[in-house]
Design a protein around this motif. Structure first.
Motif, mmCIF file in Angstrom:
data_model
loop_
_atom_site.group_PDB
_atom_site.id
_atom_site.type_symbol
_atom_site.label_atom_id
_atom_site.label_comp_id
_atom_site.label_asym_id
_atom_site.label_seq_id
_atom_site.Cartn_x
_atom_site.Cartn_y
_atom_site.Cartn_z
ATOM 1 N N PHE A 138 -20.018 -21.464 -14.252
ATOM 2 C CA PHE A 138 -20.366 -21.288 -15.664
ATOM 3 C C PHE A 138 -20.121 -19.816 -15.969
ATOM 4 C CE2 PHE A 138 -24.309 -22.062 -18.648
ATOM 5 C CZ PHE A 138 -23.468 -22.180 -19.737
ATOM 6 N N TRP A 139 -19.262 -19.502 -16.918
ATOM 7 C CA TRP A 139 -18.971 -18.087 -17.158
ATOM 8 C C TRP A 139 -18.764 -17.804 -18.638
ATOM 9 C CZ3 TRP A 139 -15.283 -21.294 -14.771
ATOM 10 C CH2 TRP A 139 -14.084 -21.495 -15.472
ATOM 11 N N GLY A 140 -18.884 -16.531 -18.964
ATOM 12 C CA GLY A 140 -18.681 -16.080 -20.332
ATOM 13 C C GLY A 140 -17.399 -15.272 -20.435
ATOM 14 N N LEU A 141 -16.608 -15.543 -21.466
ATOM 15 C CA LEU A 141 -15.341 -14.851 -21.666
ATOM 16 C C LEU A 141 -14.934 -15.009 -23.130
ATOM 17 C CD1 LEU A 141 -13.405 -13.322 -19.708
ATOM 18 C CD2 LEU A 141 -11.993 -15.379 -19.684
ATOM 19 N N ALA A 142 -14.045 -14.143 -23.585
ATOM 20 C CA ALA A 142 -13.520 -14.248 -24.943
ATOM 21 C C ALA A 142 -12.023 -14.525 -24.880
ATOM 22 C CB ALA A 142 -13.771 -12.953 -25.718
ATOM 23 N N TRP A 143 -11.492 -15.117 -25.943
ATOM 24 C CA TRP A 143 -10.050 -15.326 -26.059
ATOM 25 C C TRP A 143 -9.573 -14.674 -27.335
ATOM 26 C CZ3 TRP A 143 -5.937 -16.185 -23.383
ATOM 27 C CH2 TRP A 143 -4.749 -16.582 -24.013
ATOM 28 N N VAL A 144 -8.526 -13.879 -27.218
ATOM 29 C CA VAL A 144 -7.895 -13.251 -28.378
ATOM 30 C C VAL A 144 -6.543 -13.918 -28.570
ATOM 31 C CG1 VAL A 144 -7.033 -11.107 -29.380
ATOM 32 C CG2 VAL A 144 -9.074 -11.075 -27.920
ATOM 33 N N GLY A 145 -6.344 -14.527 -29.721
ATOM 34 C CA GLY A 145 -5.130 -15.288 -29.961
ATOM 35 C C GLY A 145 -3.873 -14.451 -29.806
ATOM 36 N N GLU A 146 -2.843 -15.057 -29.236
ATOM 37 C CA GLU A 146 -1.564 -14.368 -29.039
ATOM 38 C C GLU A 146 -0.592 -14.629 -30.180
ATOM 39 O OE1 GLU A 146 -0.962 -16.238 -25.272
ATOM 40 O OE2 GLU A 146 -1.398 -14.379 -24.184
ATOM 41 N N TYR A 147 -0.738 -15.759 -30.852
ATOM 42 C CA TYR A 147 0.086 -16.060 -32.018
ATOM 43 C C TYR A 147 -0.693 -17.043 -32.891
ATOM 44 C CZ TYR A 147 1.458 -20.022 -29.004
ATOM 45 O OH TYR A 147 1.456 -21.116 -28.161
ATOM 46 N N PRO A 148 -0.445 -17.002 -34.209
ATOM 47 C CA PRO A 148 -1.275 -17.777 -35.143
ATOM 48 C C PRO A 148 -0.896 -19.250 -35.210
ATOM 49 C CG PRO A 148 0.339 -16.513 -36.361
ATOM 50 C CD PRO A 148 0.516 -16.130 -34.918
ATOM 51 N N ASP A 149 -1.321 -20.001 -34.205
ATOM 52 C CA ASP A 149 -1.051 -21.428 -34.170
ATOM 53 C C ASP A 149 -2.131 -22.082 -33.318
ATOM 54 O OD1 ASP A 149 1.453 -23.434 -34.759
ATOM 55 O OD2 ASP A 149 0.390 -23.995 -32.919
ATOM 56 N N PRO A 150 -2.599 -23.280 -33.690
ATOM 57 C CA PRO A 150 -3.638 -23.949 -32.910
ATOM 58 C C PRO A 150 -3.226 -24.216 -31.465
ATOM 59 C CG PRO A 150 -3.115 -25.227 -34.896
ATOM 60 C CD PRO A 150 -2.245 -24.028 -34.899
ATOM 61 N N GLN A 151 -1.927 -24.303 -31.213
ATOM 62 C CA GLN A 151 -1.478 -24.521 -29.840
ATOM 63 C C GLN A 151 -2.019 -23.442 -28.906
ATOM 64 O OE1 GLN A 151 2.540 -23.436 -28.651
ATOM 65 N NE2 GLN A 151 2.824 -25.461 -27.735
#
Length: 257
Positions: A138-151
């Motif tokens: 169980f861990w905590g992390l963030a994601w920063v989008g690389e390109y503006p698409d739901p994929q």
């Protein structure tokens, strides 16, 4: 167990954490695809079928009992020990984790231990968890989008065999693995769908299932503040805060007469 995961999410008052820990500098959310991104689903619901962000204590407790029964346990003391691992060195993260641990203890009577690692070590251990029954729990992390698409937020995080599927969604021996694999197939179909409207709708349907499955436990979406001179003309803002290369030819500083 999906019901235990749902109980953990619904025990959290995300609005309170956004206010007390982050001083309203973040947006509490149930979403994976953030607001402002193409394909953002304004009607997306949390695991309880509502858009409530304050938690659902009664349902959380009921779901926990259901999950315990399904696993053959009579009370929470029979559950394996749970450890939440996150990056060290940021006081706001410490405060958020403390708030989460307190809510799980109060609502579910479940104790969650915590462990901190330096950021690079955390990333190494997360990567090593892919395809492993012995990785981080169980861990905590963030994601920063690389390109503006739901994929970028969905297929590249939860798809079959992708490098970021460190949660092993769809690639596990759990009771819900087959349903998870169906969601992965829906994501793969959306990736190759060239009809924009149908494609975004397919991603939204997959995201709704991912949220219901608590494939991630989304907490908040960051916000950004910036100051720009009114004499700078031609900038088109977007939620990702990235300037498309072709836009620079249209941006200039207005000269005063």
């Amino acid at each position: 167990n999906i019901h235990i995961r749902q109980a953990f999410e619904l025990a959290i008052d995300k609005k309170t954490i956004a206010k007390t820990v982050w001083k309203n500098t973040v947006l509490p959310t149930n979403h994976i695809v953030p607001q402002g991104m193409p394909g953002y689903n304004s009607t997306l619901a949390g695991p309880d079928g509502t858009q409530n962000l304050n938690g659902n204590v009664t349902l959380a407790q009921s779901l926990l009992q259901q999950g315990l029964k399904e696993e053959g346990w009579t009370n929470v003391t029979q559950m394996p020990a749970i450890t939440l691992t996150y990056a060290s060195g940021i006081s706001s993260f410490d405060q958020e984790i403390a708030a989460l641990v307190g809510m799980w203890q109060k609502v579910l009577n479940v104790h969650v231990s915590t462990s901190t690692l330096d950021y690079n070590t955390l990333l190494d251990k997360i990567t090593a968890s892919t395809g492993s029954q012995d990785g981080l729990q169980f861990w905590g992390l963030a994601w920063v989008g690389e390109y503006p698409d739901p994929q970028d937020w969905l297929s590249l995080q939860f798809g079959q065999g992708v490098v970021n599927n460190n949660m092993n969604y769809g690639q596990n021996v759990g009771a819900d693995a087959a349903r998870q694999q169906a969601t992965q197939q829906n994501l793969a179909n959306a990736d190759t769908n060239f009809r924009t409207g149908a494609r975004l709708q397919a991603y939204q349907q997959a995201e709704q299932q991912l949220v219901k499955d608590v494939a991630w436990l989304p907490m908040e979406q960051i916000t950004s503040n910036f100051l720009r001179s009114p004499y700078i003309v031609g900038v088109v803002d977007n939620a990702q805060g990235i300037m498309p290369p072709d836009d620079w030819a249209k941006i200039y500083r207005m000269q005063l007469q």
